[in-house]
Scaffold this active site. Structure first.
Site, mmCIF file in Angstrom:
data_model
loop_
_atom_site.group_PDB
_atom_site.id
_atom_site.type_symbol
_atom_site.label_atom_id
_atom_site.label_comp_id
_atom_site.label_asym_id
_atom_site.label_seq_id
_atom_site.Cartn_x
_atom_site.Cartn_y
_atom_site.Cartn_z
ATOM 1 N N TYR A 334 0.807 -1.241 0.000
ATOM 2 C CA TYR A 334 0.000 0.000 0.000
ATOM 3 C C TYR A 334 0.830 1.278 0.000
ATOM 4 O O TYR A 334 0.269 2.358 0.195
ATOM 5 C CB TYR A 334 -0.895 0.075 1.245
ATOM 6 C CG TYR A 334 -1.491 -1.214 1.732
ATOM 7 C CD1 TYR A 334 -2.453 -1.899 0.992
ATOM 8 C CD2 TYR A 334 -1.130 -1.730 2.976
ATOM 9 C CE1 TYR A 334 -3.023 -3.068 1.483
ATOM 10 C CE2 TYR A 334 -1.700 -2.905 3.462
ATOM 11 C CZ TYR A 334 -2.638 -3.564 2.706
ATOM 12 O OH TYR A 334 -3.193 -4.717 3.193
ATOM 13 N N CYS A 361 14.878 -10.982 -1.582
ATOM 14 C CA CYS A 361 15.320 -10.863 -2.971
ATOM 15 C C CYS A 361 14.175 -10.327 -3.802
ATOM 16 O O CYS A 361 13.533 -11.077 -4.568
ATOM 17 C CB CYS A 361 15.777 -12.212 -3.479
ATOM 18 S SG CYS A 361 17.145 -12.808 -2.510
ATOM 19 N N GLU A 362 13.896 -9.070 -3.607
ATOM 20 C CA GLU A 362 12.733 -8.453 -4.232
ATOM 21 C C GLU A 362 12.947 -6.944 -4.122
ATOM 22 O O GLU A 362 13.035 -6.430 -3.008
ATOM 23 C CB GLU A 362 11.499 -8.901 -3.427
ATOM 24 C CG GLU A 362 10.199 -8.371 -3.876
ATOM 25 C CD GLU A 362 9.371 -9.410 -4.623
ATOM 26 O OE1 GLU A 362 9.742 -10.591 -4.667
ATOM 27 O OE2 GLU A 362 8.352 -9.002 -5.177
ATOM 28 N N TYR A 390 -1.562 -5.322 11.545
ATOM 29 C CA TYR A 390 -1.326 -5.764 10.168
ATOM 30 C C TYR A 390 0.163 -5.863 9.826
ATOM 31 O O TYR A 390 0.568 -5.594 8.705
ATOM 32 C CB TYR A 390 -2.058 -4.837 9.183
ATOM 33 C CG TYR A 390 -3.547 -4.754 9.444
ATOM 34 C CD1 TYR A 390 -4.364 -5.855 9.255
ATOM 35 C CD2 TYR A 390 -4.138 -3.574 9.900
ATOM 36 C CE1 TYR A 390 -5.726 -5.790 9.515
ATOM 37 C CE2 TYR A 390 -5.501 -3.505 10.171
ATOM 38 C CZ TYR A 390 -6.280 -4.616 9.969
ATOM 39 O OH TYR A 390 -7.624 -4.554 10.236
HETATM 40 N N1 LLP Z 1 -14.448 -5.284 10.318
HETATM 41 C C1 LLP Z 1 -14.309 -5.806 9.099
HETATM 42 C C2 LLP Z 1 -15.419 -6.511 8.498
HETATM 43 C C3 LLP Z 1 -13.100 -5.646 8.404
HETATM 44 O O1 LLP Z 1 -12.974 -6.154 7.191
HETATM 45 C C4 LLP Z 1 -12.020 -4.963 9.016
HETATM 46 C C5 LLP Z 1 -10.744 -4.802 8.312
HETATM 47 C C6 LLP Z 1 -12.213 -4.453 10.300
HETATM 48 C C7 LLP Z 1 -13.437 -4.627 10.918
HETATM 49 C C8 LLP Z 1 -11.122 -3.729 11.044
HETATM 50 O O2 LLP Z 1 -10.735 -2.567 10.426
HETATM 51 P P1 LLP Z 1 -9.657 -1.614 11.147
HETATM 52 O O3 LLP Z 1 -10.321 -1.046 12.390
HETATM 53 O O4 LLP Z 1 -8.504 -2.467 11.516
HETATM 54 O O5 LLP Z 1 -9.331 -0.599 10.159
HETATM 55 N N2 LLP Z 1 -4.213 -5.051 5.756
HETATM 56 C C9 LLP Z 1 -4.700 -3.682 5.634
HETATM 57 C C10 LLP Z 1 -6.000 -3.488 6.373
HETATM 58 C C11 LLP Z 1 -7.082 -4.423 5.926
HETATM 59 C C12 LLP Z 1 -8.343 -4.242 6.725
HETATM 60 C C13 LLP Z 1 -9.274 -5.368 6.469
HETATM 61 N N3 LLP Z 1 -10.501 -5.296 7.186
HETATM 62 C C14 LLP Z 1 -3.612 -2.740 6.131
HETATM 63 O O6 LLP Z 1 -2.536 -3.204 6.513
HETATM 64 O O7 LLP Z 1 -3.804 -1.536 6.133
#
Ligand code: LLP
Length: 431
Positions: A334, A361-362, A390
């Protein structure tokens, strides 16, 4: 410093939760993930008290485990009296293994298999977040075969633009998640759910995205969800007992970003929810939210050892560390931004602009570009701030790199909560 639990101690070292990170790196090795337990607990309490205060008793949060799933975090959540959102058999297993009561958990995901559904029902899962028609049929059938009345909520897409990254946007019409309201499919799903003999419909869910700084998209979301709730009441007589507004509050990763006021946001959303409920003549349902990032992100720091420092003359300086996209793929995915510093020379001026590179290696294996840092030498400890969410949960074994260890710190004490993966661990499943 970026957040109050980060400080510089008398030795000029970065401390997290009062614990010297250089000592941690020496004791446990690097790469090392460090999480300040009090920072997590503080956020749980902030959310919990604000939800009850502004939305009333019965309103609460479910921590979105995908941000960080390990036994130690579930134990903390259990102590804090907070439920969880789980999305896979692995998260279910981990929560259960930590002694978490799954009746306080909701099971999410756009593709739950029959086997996962049956296993979650057998574990007494609190509720399923039903993503589609097909899944509704499957859960009803399996619950029937198991002789269980299963609680469910319907995940709907409200078609909201939350001004966030496309990859982490989820509330728009064209999404692999949920059933859209705008096309009339959500209404048909509600009507179908109400005919199911083995299901208890608790209410509706939506999640508009992640790393959202503004509160306005939540107001838009609430409008759509309550209008839908009123519409369903008028058309079918069904009045939702719960509305889940998902997660997504942003966190401050870099000095130029603001801090999201969790309590202030909840208060603003609640005021609007009350107004909308009155205008539609609805009883205010229990409100749920599912924060992940905003519970754990700022609590975390990653420590690396600096290796090669390579200047490409007239171009840039690469500072390579002993981890990278295998423990933090967020820049690769991202272009996420972070603050970095040398933990062992934290009080010194940052006099270098560099690219911090991982060991894989990327070419895209970077922690970040254009990063301000104290000019490092081999052996320095480089800290990346705000890595609690994350990072570990998205870690991989690319290049057969073992995953780091994780340490929790609290009140000046440290304890290992995830041991460092070994090369033997990596071969565990090889035949
Ligand atoms: N509820 C649902 C249905 C979700 O899909 C998510 C996150 C959350 C709650 C929690 O969202 P948060 O409060 O953590 O923003 N890998 C990405 C983020 C993907 C989020 C996926 N869903 C990153 O590293 O930014």
């Amino acid at each position: 410093m970026l957040h109050p639990h980060y400080s510089i101690n008398d030795l000029g070292h970065l401390a997290v939760g009062g614990v010297d990170t250089v000592t941690l790196a020496e004791k446990y090795g690097t790469p090392l993930m460090v999480l300040d337990e009090n920072a997590v607990r503080t956020r749980c309490r902030l959310y919990q008290s604000a939800m009850e205060k502004y939305f009333g008793a019965g309103s609460t949060i479910h921590y979105a485990s995908k941000a960080l799933s390990c036994k130690a975090i579930y134990r903390i959540l259990k102590e804090e009296g907070i439920g969880v959102d789980l999305v896979s058999p692995g998260e279910l297993y981990t929560a259960k293994a930590a002694g978490f009561d799954l009746t306080e958990a909701s099971f999410h995901g756009n593709n739950k298999t029959d086997r996962e559904i049956a296993s979650a029902i057998a574990d007494g899962i609190g509720e399923f977040m039903v993503d589609s028609f097909e899944e509704l049929e499957a859960i009803d059938r399996i619950a029937g075969e198991m002789g269980v009345m299963q609680r469910i909520m319907l995940r709907l897409t409200p078609n909201i633009d939350a001004h966030t990254q496309k990859a982490i946007l989820t509330g728009q019409l064209d999404s692999k998640f949920g059933t859209p309201i705008a096309t009339g499919q959500a209404e048909r799903l509600v009507r179908l759910a109400l005919t199911k003999k083995n299901l208890i419909l608790e209410g509706f869910h939506s999640h508009i995205g992640s790393q959202i700084f503004e509160y306005e998209p939540y107001i838009e979301q609430a409008k759509v969800m309550f209008e839908f709730m009123a519409d369903m009441k008028a058309k079918t007589g069904y009045e939702a007992k719960k509305i889940n507004l998902g997660g997504g509050f942003a966190v401050r990763y870099t000095n130029d970003q603001p801090t999201v006021d969790i309590v202030g946001n909840i208060e603003k959303i609640a005021t609007e929810v009350d107004r909308i409920c009155v205008s539609y003549g609805l009883r205010r349902p229990a409100i749920l939210m599912e924060p992940g990032r905003s519970i754990v992100a700022v609590a975390g720091v990653t420590l690396y050892t600096v290796g090669t420092v390579k200047e490409i003359e007239g171009v840039r300086t690469y500072v390579s560390v002993d981890g990278g996209m295998t423990d933090n793929p967020r820049y690769a995915l991202y272009q996420s931004r972070y603050e970095v510093l040398l933990a062992n020379r934290a009080a010194e001026k940052k006099d270098l602009i560099c690219t911090v590179a991982g060991r894989c290696c990327e070419s895209g294996d970077l922690i970040g570009e254009g990063m301000a840092l104290q000019a490092p030498v081999r052996g320095d400890i480089l800290a990346v701030l705000v890595t609690g969410a994350y990072n570990y949960s998205m870690a991989s074994n690319y290049n057969r790199v073992p995953r780091p260890a994780m340490v929790f710190v609290k009140d000046g004490e440290d304890r290992l909560v995830i041991r460092r993966e070994t090369c033997e661990d990596l071969c565990r499943n090889d035949l």
